[in-house]
Design a protein around this motif. Structure first.
Motif, PDB file in Angstrom:
ATOM      1  N   LYS A  99    -106.284 -74.184 -49.840  1.00 50.11           N
ATOM      2  CA  LYS A  99    -105.096 -73.338 -49.742  1.00 50.11           C
ATOM      3  C   LYS A  99    -103.977 -73.844 -50.656  1.00 50.11           C
ATOM      4  O   LYS A  99    -103.293 -73.061 -51.306  1.00 50.11           O
ATOM      5  CB  LYS A  99    -104.621 -73.295 -48.289  1.00 50.11           C
ATOM      6  CG  LYS A  99    -103.521 -72.305 -48.024  1.00 50.11           C
ATOM      7  CD  LYS A  99    -103.251 -72.177 -46.531  1.00 50.11           C
ATOM      8  CE  LYS A  99    -102.148 -71.173 -46.266  1.00 50.11           C
ATOM      9  NZ  LYS A  99    -101.856 -71.018 -44.847  1.00 50.11           N
ATOM     10  N   LEU A 100    -103.815 -75.148 -50.737  1.00 50.72           N
ATOM     11  CA  LEU A 100    -102.735 -75.727 -51.537  1.00 50.72           C
ATOM     12  C   LEU A 100    -103.006 -75.686 -53.037  1.00 50.72           C
ATOM     13  O   LEU A 100    -102.071 -75.589 -53.830  1.00 50.72           O
ATOM     14  CB  LEU A 100    -102.473 -77.169 -51.100  1.00 50.72           C
ATOM     15  CG  LEU A 100    -101.931 -77.335 -49.691  1.00 50.72           C
ATOM     16  CD1 LEU A 100    -101.924 -78.802 -49.292  1.00 50.72           C
ATOM     17  CD2 LEU A 100    -100.533 -76.752 -49.569  1.00 50.72           C
ATOM     18  N   THR A 101    -104.273 -75.782 -53.424  1.00 53.47           N
ATOM     19  CA  THR A 101    -104.590 -75.886 -54.853  1.00 53.47           C
ATOM     20  C   THR A 101    -105.209 -74.630 -55.444  1.00 53.47           C
ATOM     21  O   THR A 101    -105.243 -74.484 -56.664  1.00 53.47           O
ATOM     22  CB  THR A 101    -105.558 -77.056 -55.117  1.00 53.47           C
ATOM     23  OG1 THR A 101    -106.821 -76.770 -54.476  1.00 53.47           O
ATOM     24  CG2 THR A 101    -104.980 -78.370 -54.620  1.00 53.47           C
ATOM     25  N   GLY A 102    -105.772 -73.764 -54.592  1.00 46.81           N
ATOM     26  CA  GLY A 102    -106.476 -72.592 -55.095  1.00 46.81           C
ATOM     27  C   GLY A 102    -107.837 -72.919 -55.679  1.00 46.81           C
ATOM     28  O   GLY A 102    -108.489 -72.062 -56.280  1.00 46.81           O
ATOM     29  N   THR A 103    -108.291 -74.144 -55.499  1.00 47.49           N
ATOM     30  CA  THR A 103    -109.588 -74.586 -56.012  1.00 47.49           C
ATOM     31  C   THR A 103    -110.522 -74.847 -54.841  1.00 47.49           C
ATOM     32  O   THR A 103    -110.131 -75.516 -53.882  1.00 47.49           O
ATOM     33  CB  THR A 103    -109.409 -75.883 -56.848  1.00 47.49           C
ATOM     34  OG1 THR A 103    -108.489 -75.607 -57.910  1.00 47.49           O
ATOM     35  CG2 THR A 103    -110.725 -76.374 -57.416  1.00 47.49           C
TER      36      THR A 103
END
Length: 188
Positions: free
Chosen positions: A160-164
């Motif tokens: 969620k925080l990195t999109g990875t």
């Protein structure tokens, strides 16, 4: 007037939580390269000199356990990674239902610290270190399952925080020196 107990008394007061804190501090700051016993000792000395570990914390670390991690397939992968993040603090909002706290959709803030993650083939490998004493009886898979929910929540937060995406969720037990993969088990 003495303001602190002698080192030998303080060492006797090191709790398992204190030992875990020492290991996590070392793993946050140790140079990422293959290590043997001597290079771990050198790193401990450096970190004490730099004030990142206390002498007591350095003495609480089993040097052979750290060297074994860096000689393991997981440790070698970590050392080869081009992008590594350690001690990643996060706050994310999830529903109480998603956290299995209640049937409410009310938001709950989840806070945590991801011990380590590194990019491999464009996806994260999440690593959670465990310093607990492993009692006789339960299998390693049972021990990993005890921590699966936490590791899966951390993986969700990292995505969620990195999109990875997170490709692999690993738990490394310093004693008995074993890495176990946690299967994705929750969809939030």
């Amino acid at each position: 007037k003495l303001t602190e107990a002698p080192d030998f008394l303080l060492a006797a007061r090191m709790t398992p939580a204190d030992r875990g804190t020492a290991y996590h501090a070392l793993m946050q700051h140790i140079a990422l390269r293959p290590h043997g016993a001597q290079s771990v000792l050198d790193e401990l000395s450096r970190l004490v000199e730099e004030g990142k570990l206390t002498k007591l914390q350095a003495e609480a670390v089993d040097v052979s356990e750290i060297a074994a991690f860096f000689a393991s397939p997981l440790g070698l992968r970590l050392c080869e990674a081009a992008h590594v993040r350690r001690e990643v603090a996060f706050n994310i909002s999830l529903s109480a239902r998603a956290l299995e706290l209640s049937q409410s959709s009310a938001p709950v803030i989840l806070q945590g610290v991801i011990d380590c993650c590194f990019l491999e083939n464009g996806k994260w490998v999440l690593v959670d270190y465990k310093t607990d004493s492993v009692p006789p009886g339960p299998s390693m898979a049972e021990l990993a399952n005890r921590h699966a929910r936490q590791v899966n929540l951390y993986a969700h937060a990292l995505e969620k925080l990195t999109g990875t995406p997170v490709a692999s969720r690993m738990i490394y037990f310093f004693s008995p020196r074993a890495a176990l993969e946690v299967k994705k088990g929750i969809d939030l």
